[in-house]
Scaffold this motif. Structure first.
Motif, PDB file in Angstrom:
ATOM      1  N   ASN A 260      -3.754 -36.725 -35.607  1.00 14.31           N
ATOM      2  CA  ASN A 260      -4.910 -37.053 -34.775  1.00 14.31           C
ATOM      3  C   ASN A 260      -5.611 -38.331 -35.210  1.00 14.31           C
ATOM      4  O   ASN A 260      -6.816 -38.504 -35.006  1.00 14.31           O
ATOM      5  CB  ASN A 260      -5.914 -35.891 -34.788  1.00 14.31           C
ATOM      6  CG  ASN A 260      -6.472 -35.612 -36.182  1.00 14.31           C
ATOM      7  OD1 ASN A 260      -5.785 -35.832 -37.173  1.00 14.31           O
ATOM      8  ND2 ASN A 260      -7.688 -35.118 -36.252  1.00 14.31           N
ATOM      9  N   GLN A 277      -9.904 -46.112 -24.409  1.00 10.41           N
ATOM     10  CA  GLN A 277     -10.504 -45.059 -23.581  1.00 10.41           C
ATOM     11  C   GLN A 277      -9.418 -44.245 -22.895  1.00 10.41           C
ATOM     12  O   GLN A 277      -9.545 -43.011 -22.762  1.00 10.41           O
ATOM     13  CB  GLN A 277     -11.439 -45.677 -22.540  1.00 10.41           C
ATOM     14  CG  GLN A 277     -12.266 -44.648 -21.780  1.00 10.41           C
ATOM     15  CD  GLN A 277     -13.135 -43.799 -22.694  1.00 10.41           C
ATOM     16  OE1 GLN A 277     -13.890 -44.328 -23.509  1.00 10.41           O
ATOM     17  NE2 GLN A 277     -13.001 -42.469 -22.586  1.00 10.41           N
ATOM     18  N   LYS A 280      -8.165 -41.762 -25.416  1.00  6.66           N
ATOM     19  CA  LYS A 280      -9.125 -40.662 -25.595  1.00  6.66           C
ATOM     20  C   LYS A 280      -9.061 -39.686 -24.426  1.00  6.66           C
ATOM     21  O   LYS A 280      -9.094 -38.461 -24.611  1.00  6.66           O
ATOM     22  CB  LYS A 280     -10.544 -41.218 -25.739  1.00  6.66           C
ATOM     23  CG  LYS A 280     -10.770 -42.022 -27.006  1.00  6.66           C
ATOM     24  CD  LYS A 280     -12.151 -42.690 -27.001  1.00  6.66           C
ATOM     25  CE  LYS A 280     -12.344 -43.573 -28.217  1.00  6.66           C
ATOM     26  NZ  LYS A 280     -13.652 -44.305 -28.185  1.00  6.66           N
ATOM     27  N   ASN A 281      -8.963 -40.215 -23.212  1.00  4.82           N
ATOM     28  CA  ASN A 281      -8.920 -39.359 -22.025  1.00  4.82           C
ATOM     29  C   ASN A 281      -7.636 -38.541 -21.960  1.00  4.82           C
ATOM     30  O   ASN A 281      -7.638 -37.415 -21.455  1.00  4.82           O
ATOM     31  CB  ASN A 281      -9.045 -40.207 -20.754  1.00  4.82           C
ATOM     32  CG  ASN A 281     -10.401 -40.862 -20.614  1.00  4.82           C
ATOM     33  OD1 ASN A 281     -11.369 -40.466 -21.268  1.00  4.82           O
ATOM     34  ND2 ASN A 281     -10.492 -41.883 -19.778  1.00  4.82           N
ATOM     35  N   TYR A 283      -5.645 -37.665 -24.614  1.00  5.86           N
ATOM     36  CA  TYR A 283      -5.329 -36.889 -25.813  1.00  5.86           C
ATOM     37  C   TYR A 283      -5.411 -35.401 -25.523  1.00  5.86           C
ATOM     38  O   TYR A 283      -6.378 -34.911 -24.921  1.00  5.86           O
ATOM     39  CB  TYR A 283      -6.279 -37.275 -26.946  1.00  5.86           C
ATOM     40  CG  TYR A 283      -5.997 -36.559 -28.242  1.00  5.86           C
ATOM     41  CD1 TYR A 283      -4.799 -36.763 -28.922  1.00  5.86           C
ATOM     42  CD2 TYR A 283      -6.926 -35.669 -28.780  1.00  5.86           C
ATOM     43  CE1 TYR A 283      -4.539 -36.106 -30.109  1.00  5.86           C
ATOM     44  CE2 TYR A 283      -6.672 -35.009 -29.982  1.00  5.86           C
ATOM     45  CZ  TYR A 283      -5.478 -35.232 -30.640  1.00  5.86           C
ATOM     46  OH  TYR A 283      -5.228 -34.571 -31.825  1.00  5.86           O
ATOM     47  N   THR A 288     -10.751 -33.372 -33.466  1.00  8.74           N
ATOM     48  CA  THR A 288     -11.324 -34.692 -33.228  1.00  8.74           C
ATOM     49  C   THR A 288     -10.249 -35.756 -33.336  1.00  8.74           C
ATOM     50  O   THR A 288      -9.457 -35.767 -34.282  1.00  8.74           O
ATOM     51  CB  THR A 288     -12.431 -34.985 -34.259  1.00  8.74           C
ATOM     52  OG1 THR A 288     -13.456 -33.991 -34.136  1.00  8.74           O
ATOM     53  CG2 THR A 288     -13.032 -36.366 -34.036  1.00  8.74           C
ATOM     54  N   LEU A 289     -10.180 -36.632 -32.355  1.00 11.76           N
ATOM     55  CA  LEU A 289      -9.269 -37.762 -32.401  1.00 11.76           C
ATOM     56  C   LEU A 289      -9.971 -38.908 -33.118  1.00 11.76           C
ATOM     57  O   LEU A 289     -11.042 -39.346 -32.715  1.00 11.76           O
ATOM     58  CB  LEU A 289      -8.870 -38.189 -30.991  1.00 11.76           C
ATOM     59  CG  LEU A 289      -8.000 -39.445 -30.889  1.00 11.76           C
ATOM     60  CD1 LEU A 289      -6.652 -39.232 -31.556  1.00 11.76           C
ATOM     61  CD2 LEU A 289      -7.827 -39.858 -29.425  1.00 11.76           C
ATOM     62  N   HIS A 290      -9.358 -39.382 -34.198  1.00  8.04           N
ATOM     63  CA  HIS A 290      -9.928 -40.478 -34.971  1.00  8.04           C
ATOM     64  C   HIS A 290      -9.212 -41.773 -34.605  1.00  8.04           C
ATOM     65  O   HIS A 290      -8.038 -41.947 -34.927  1.00  8.04           O
ATOM     66  CB  HIS A 290      -9.779 -40.219 -36.476  1.00  8.04           C
ATOM     67  CG  HIS A 290     -10.501 -39.006 -36.957  1.00  8.04           C
ATOM     68  ND1 HIS A 290     -11.795 -39.043 -37.445  1.00  8.04           N
ATOM     69  CD2 HIS A 290     -10.115 -37.695 -37.017  1.00  8.04           C
ATOM     70  CE1 HIS A 290     -12.172 -37.818 -37.788  1.00  8.04           C
ATOM     71  NE2 HIS A 290     -11.171 -36.990 -37.544  1.00  8.04           N
ATOM     72  N   ILE A 291      -9.919 -42.657 -33.914  1.00  4.65           N
ATOM     73  CA  ILE A 291      -9.392 -43.997 -33.643  1.00  4.65           C
ATOM     74  C   ILE A 291     -10.150 -44.957 -34.541  1.00  4.65           C
ATOM     75  O   ILE A 291     -11.366 -45.129 -34.402  1.00  4.65           O
ATOM     76  CB  ILE A 291      -9.536 -44.386 -32.164  1.00  4.65           C
ATOM     77  CG1 ILE A 291      -8.719 -43.438 -31.275  1.00  4.65           C
ATOM     78  CG2 ILE A 291      -9.087 -45.828 -31.960  1.00  4.65           C
ATOM     79  CD1 ILE A 291      -8.799 -43.758 -29.789  1.00  4.65           C
TER      80      ILE A 291
END
Length: 446
Positions: A260, A277, A280-281, A283, A288-291
């Motif tokens: 992630n 974005q 994120k949309n 995923y 939690t997605l960590h960018i």
């Protein structure tokens, strides 16, 4: 279903050399004509594999290709016995001969694109060898790569193998170097990111102006179809053409993902805010997605390319944290080392770093991430893999002895005229096929 991600690292081949064959790869071009040390190179790679194994990670081995490619030289008009073919090619076209001696298959991130069974409609793991048609020396690889993959993943109940894409430049495919997967867990459905450099057919999309875009949109779309990817498991993004022109020839030179976490430079993608974005949309995970975007103000594109910060591996450890497996060049670069210390101290899953001496690979343009092909496998699939390609303590010792026995410690371009180099290389690989139980995968064994 419980699954693990296996890293299959490429064994550096006996003819590892610096010929400067890869236009657009700054390290490759800048070290052309330098002496190489094949023995040091293969032992450096094995040391990294062993270190990953010792951390408790599942580690595999990917065999090198047979070099020189005498069959290609014969197709190009050089005749006679193997030694005569070599001699004639050396006199007529030494650059061509160097290409046929290239050990570039060591960078298995370019070997293929792999889609885990959790992402595919038929529930199988899919493999497509990359055609690598942008560079002549790499375009020689896909047929042998497919043979090797079939010898490693040789159970049709779990694995599906596809022929490489058409060789025309419209479908330029550079494999997993432009592909990463984001997921909560390796056994769950994930989001596969395909990053392309340009489109062959859509002239409205921008292209780099100096260096070639090696991955095309059309190739990535074809892989999605061949692998029967679920629509929710695929996202295609364009790499920033401006950074390709600065030496970022693959996406894995400017971004790396694991589970992630996506670690990328702020200039990695075209229209980056929109691209992130979209990720994120799309995923699929619940975690939690960590960018993590690395600002240009902290790490310039030049520093990213020369240190290969983003060509590090990200691996998940049993404690739930992640380790950054970085080349020694990252430690030696003060700016990059400062950023890494900041990264592992921040509030994100990456909390450790380990540096490796991979100088022989780095000088030819490939870091830790270039040397490995990632394959997520559930327990049934893992049990179906050829067990002899999996690294163990005894396998490591066996391969180290093999390398010390067969590899030269110095190789220059003039050595390509020596027909004994061909015999040494082929003898080494013939023995390796027995060690790894690969059968007759090489042309000289056919």
């Amino acid at each position: 279903m419980t699954a693990v991600e296996v890293n299959f690292d490429g064994l550096v081949g006996p003819t590892h050399n610096y010929a400067g064959l890869s236009y657009g790869n700054v390290a490759s071009l800048s070290n052309a004509a330098s002496y190489s040390n094949p023995k040091e190179a293969v032992l450096q790679g094995l040391a990294k594999m062993k270190a990953m194994h010792d951390l408790g990670l599942t580690q595999g081995v990917f065999a090198p290709h047979a070099r020189p490619d005498v069959n290609v030289l014969r197709r190009l008009g050089f005749t006679g016995k193997d030694s005569e073919v070599i001699s004639k090619a050396f006199k007529a076209d030494p650059v061509l001969l160097r290409a046929c001696y290239s050990a570039s298959a060591m960078w298995t991130a370019n070997a293929a694109t792999v889609s885990p069974s959790a992402d595919t409609l038929d529930g199988k793991v899919h493999f497509t060898a990359a055609n690598l048609n942008n560079k002549f020396h790499r375009s020689l690889e896909p047929t042998t790569t497919t043979r090797l993959l079939k010898a490693m993943f040789n159970n049709d109940s779990y694995f599906s193998h596809h022929e490489h894409l058409p060789d025309q430049g419209f479908f330029g495919d550079e494999g997993a170097a432009n592909h990463t997967r984001l997921t909560d867990a390796h056994g769950k459905q994930g989001l596969e990111l395909f990053v392309f450099g340009a489109s062959s057919f859509n002239s409205a999309l921008p292209k780099p102006s100096k260096f070639p875009a090696r991955q095309t949109l059309e190739a990535s779309q074809a892989i999605c179809r061949l692998h029967q990817l679920k629509s929710s498991s695929q996202l295609l993004l364009q790499q920033n053409p401006a950074v390709i022109d600065q030496g970022v020839f693959h996406n894995d030179v400017i971004a790396v993902g694991n589970a992630n976490v996506l670690l990328c430079h702020e200039q990695a993608f075209l229209n980056q805010d929109n691209a992130l974005q979209q990720i994120k949309n799309a995923y699929l995970g619940e975690k939690t997605l960590h960018i993590i975007e690395v600002p240009t103000a902290k790490v310039s594109i030049e520093d990213a390319v020369t240190s290969y910060l983003f060509n590090s591996q990200l691996v998940s450890l049993d404690n739930g944290k992640m380790l950054l497996v970085a080349p020694q060049e990252c430690h030696n670069n003060g700016v990059v080392n400062t950023y890494i210390n900041e990264l592992i101290s921040a509030d994100n899953p990456i909390n450790q770093v380990q540096f490796f001496d991979l100088k022989q690979s780095m000088q030819n343009g490939g870091g830790p991430a270039c040397l490995r092909l990632r394959v997520a496998l559930n327990q049934q699939e893992l049990a179906a893999v050829n067990p002899d390609v999996m690294l163990t303590d005894s396998k490591y010792q066996q391969l180290s002895l093999w390398a010390n026995k067969h590899y030269r410690d110095k190789l220059s371009n003039d050595d390509f005229a020596d027909p004994s180099l061909l015999l040494e290389s082929w003898q080494a690989l013939d023995e390796l096929t027995q060690i790894l139980n690969l059968g007759s995968v090489y042309p000289f064994q056919q």
